[in-house]
Design an enzyme around this catalytic site. Sequence first.
Site, PDB file in Angstrom:
ATOM      1  N   ILE A  68     -15.117 -95.037  53.045  1.00  0.00           N
ATOM      2  CA  ILE A  68     -14.279 -93.871  52.760  1.00  0.00           C
ATOM      3  C   ILE A  68     -12.813 -94.113  53.092  1.00  0.00           C
ATOM      4  CG2 ILE A  68     -16.116 -92.160  52.974  1.00  0.00           C
ATOM      5  CD1 ILE A  68     -15.241 -91.638  55.827  1.00  0.00           C
ATOM      6  N   GLY A  69     -12.503 -95.254  53.686  1.00  0.00           N
ATOM      7  CA  GLY A  69     -11.109 -95.537  54.006  1.00  0.00           C
ATOM      8  C   GLY A  69     -10.942 -96.973  54.466  1.00  0.00           C
ATOM      9  N   ARG A  70      -9.761 -97.487  54.259  1.00  0.00           N
ATOM     10  CA  ARG A  70      -9.491 -98.870  54.663  1.00  0.00           C
ATOM     11  C   ARG A  70      -8.042 -98.963  55.095  1.00  0.00           C
ATOM     12  NH1 ARG A  70     -11.723-104.048  53.626  1.00  0.00           N
ATOM     13  NH2 ARG A  70     -13.482-102.995  52.623  1.00  0.00           N
ATOM     14  N   GLY A  71      -7.825 -99.561  56.267  1.00  0.00           N
ATOM     15  CA  GLY A  71      -6.482 -99.734  56.790  1.00  0.00           C
ATOM     16  C   GLY A  71      -6.171-101.193  57.009  1.00  0.00           C
ATOM     17  N   SER A  72      -5.058-101.438  57.705  1.00  0.00           N
ATOM     18  CA  SER A  72      -4.604-102.810  57.901  1.00  0.00           C
ATOM     19  C   SER A  72      -5.515-103.602  58.828  1.00  0.00           C
ATOM     20  CB  SER A  72      -3.178-102.812  58.456  1.00  0.00           C
ATOM     21  OG  SER A  72      -3.118-102.084  59.669  1.00  0.00           O
ATOM     22  N   TYR A  73      -6.253-102.914  59.681  1.00  0.00           N
ATOM     23  CA  TYR A  73      -7.090-103.676  60.609  1.00  0.00           C
ATOM     24  C   TYR A  73      -8.507-103.116  60.764  1.00  0.00           C
ATOM     25  CZ  TYR A  73      -6.691-100.336  64.551  1.00  0.00           C
ATOM     26  OH  TYR A  73      -6.777 -99.234  65.368  1.00  0.00           O
ATOM     27  N   VAL A  75     -12.028-100.740  58.660  1.00  0.00           N
ATOM     28  CA  VAL A  75     -12.650-100.039  57.547  1.00  0.00           C
ATOM     29  C   VAL A  75     -13.408 -98.843  58.116  1.00  0.00           C
ATOM     30  CG1 VAL A  75     -14.198-100.220  55.563  1.00  0.00           C
ATOM     31  CG2 VAL A  75     -12.939-102.227  56.342  1.00  0.00           C
ATOM     32  N   VAL A  76     -13.354 -97.706  57.414  1.00  0.00           N
ATOM     33  CA  VAL A  76     -14.058 -96.501  57.847  1.00  0.00           C
ATOM     34  C   VAL A  76     -15.164 -96.193  56.853  1.00  0.00           C
ATOM     35  CG1 VAL A  76     -13.861 -94.077  58.496  1.00  0.00           C
ATOM     36  CG2 VAL A  76     -11.935 -95.624  58.899  1.00  0.00           C
ATOM     37  N   ASP A 220       1.940 -91.888  66.635  1.00  0.00           N
ATOM     38  CA  ASP A 220       1.831 -92.136  65.196  1.00  0.00           C
ATOM     39  C   ASP A 220       1.335 -90.886  64.477  1.00  0.00           C
ATOM     40  OD1 ASP A 220       2.102 -93.613  62.878  1.00  0.00           O
ATOM     41  OD2 ASP A 220       0.118 -94.542  63.023  1.00  0.00           O
TER      42      ASP A 220
END
Length: 399
Positions: A68-73, A75-76, A220
């Site tokens: 459902i989501g992916r960031g720089s470091y 994965v969700v 943040d």
Amino acid sequence: MDAGDRERRRVTRARERSSSRTGAGSTVLRALSVGNLDDNDTMEDERLKNDLLERKVVAPRYSLVREIGRGSYGVVYEAIARRSGALVAVKKLRCDAPENVELALAEFWALASLEKRHENVVHLEECVLQRSGMAQKMSHGNKRSRQYLRLVETSLKGERVLSSPQEPCYLWFVMEFCEGGDLNQFILSRRPDPHTNASFMLQLSSAVAFLHQNNIVHRDLKPDNILISERSGTPVLKVADFGLSKVCAGLGMASGCRASDETEDNKNKNNINKFWLSSACGSDFYMAPEVWEGHYTAKADIFALGIIIWAMIERITFIDAESKRELLGTYVRQGADIVPVGEALLENPKMVLSIPQRRRSQMSDALRKLLQDMLAVNPQDRPDALELHSRMGQVTCAA
């Protein structure tokens, strides 16, 4: 096996088959059982028992459903708890590079340090360390766990000490699932609603007041990191993503926090605004002027919240250069360029912000004044989190 167990397993298998078709796979997160140690055991016995715990794996506890989501470091995933059938969010962070370990530990320490839950802060169910097919439930400050100590050592030394590239290590954060997406998606996909705006402003100020009372500076705050839960029938905000957060209680001169005064009264949890931070971090459009200089306090969170609320009320957006997404955020125009408010104020501290920005805005005078105070160039002129929440209550009640 009773009928209920069979039905749960059937639903789980169906979800796993569905996830394999969507590309997430049917990966299963396993976790260790945690045994109790007898107080009379010797230290050697405790060490042996902990070694056994680090090698003992029990039945799978969660099944990943879809990404459902992916960031720089990290994965969700959306996942399902096999015992209860409840949906959870699972964030998988690869802990090979020291900078990744530092971010993961910052999030873990912040969420694990909270002794109480808050409705508007995402709840951490558990954190699990996985390596070599084994997994161990993590606990904050567990000096008996060699794996935990190696993670801390990796972060402090800035070099890999936990595993080799051929033996990847992961931290899994199991958290409450927020089905409503983030604040950007929620606000921009709906018509303006003054009632929802007022509710969200109060929820956000409540969350930040809670975090600051618990000595946590988020660092943040942005719409991407504010999630929406709709399980209760009404939208509830959840502040999330604590990878850049800092826990400042009792740190004194250590770990990036420095008390501005030497008196003991300024080191307690009610004086988080007396701790100075030096790492310039965050997202450009929400950073306070002093963050750009690398010398700031928790008042930087108040500035970021002012940007978010101003953008939410007037639906001010920009296109993110990297993701090409439309995001909520206020800015200053300089010719053909748009400049983050904090950066513009740093260059010109005497600049007067045009609040409200839109000519036909229905923003009240009380909210306009509050936003001006939240976005003051001098952080000492901004309200602290408790004062902000009190004033926000007055503003929303008047509205």
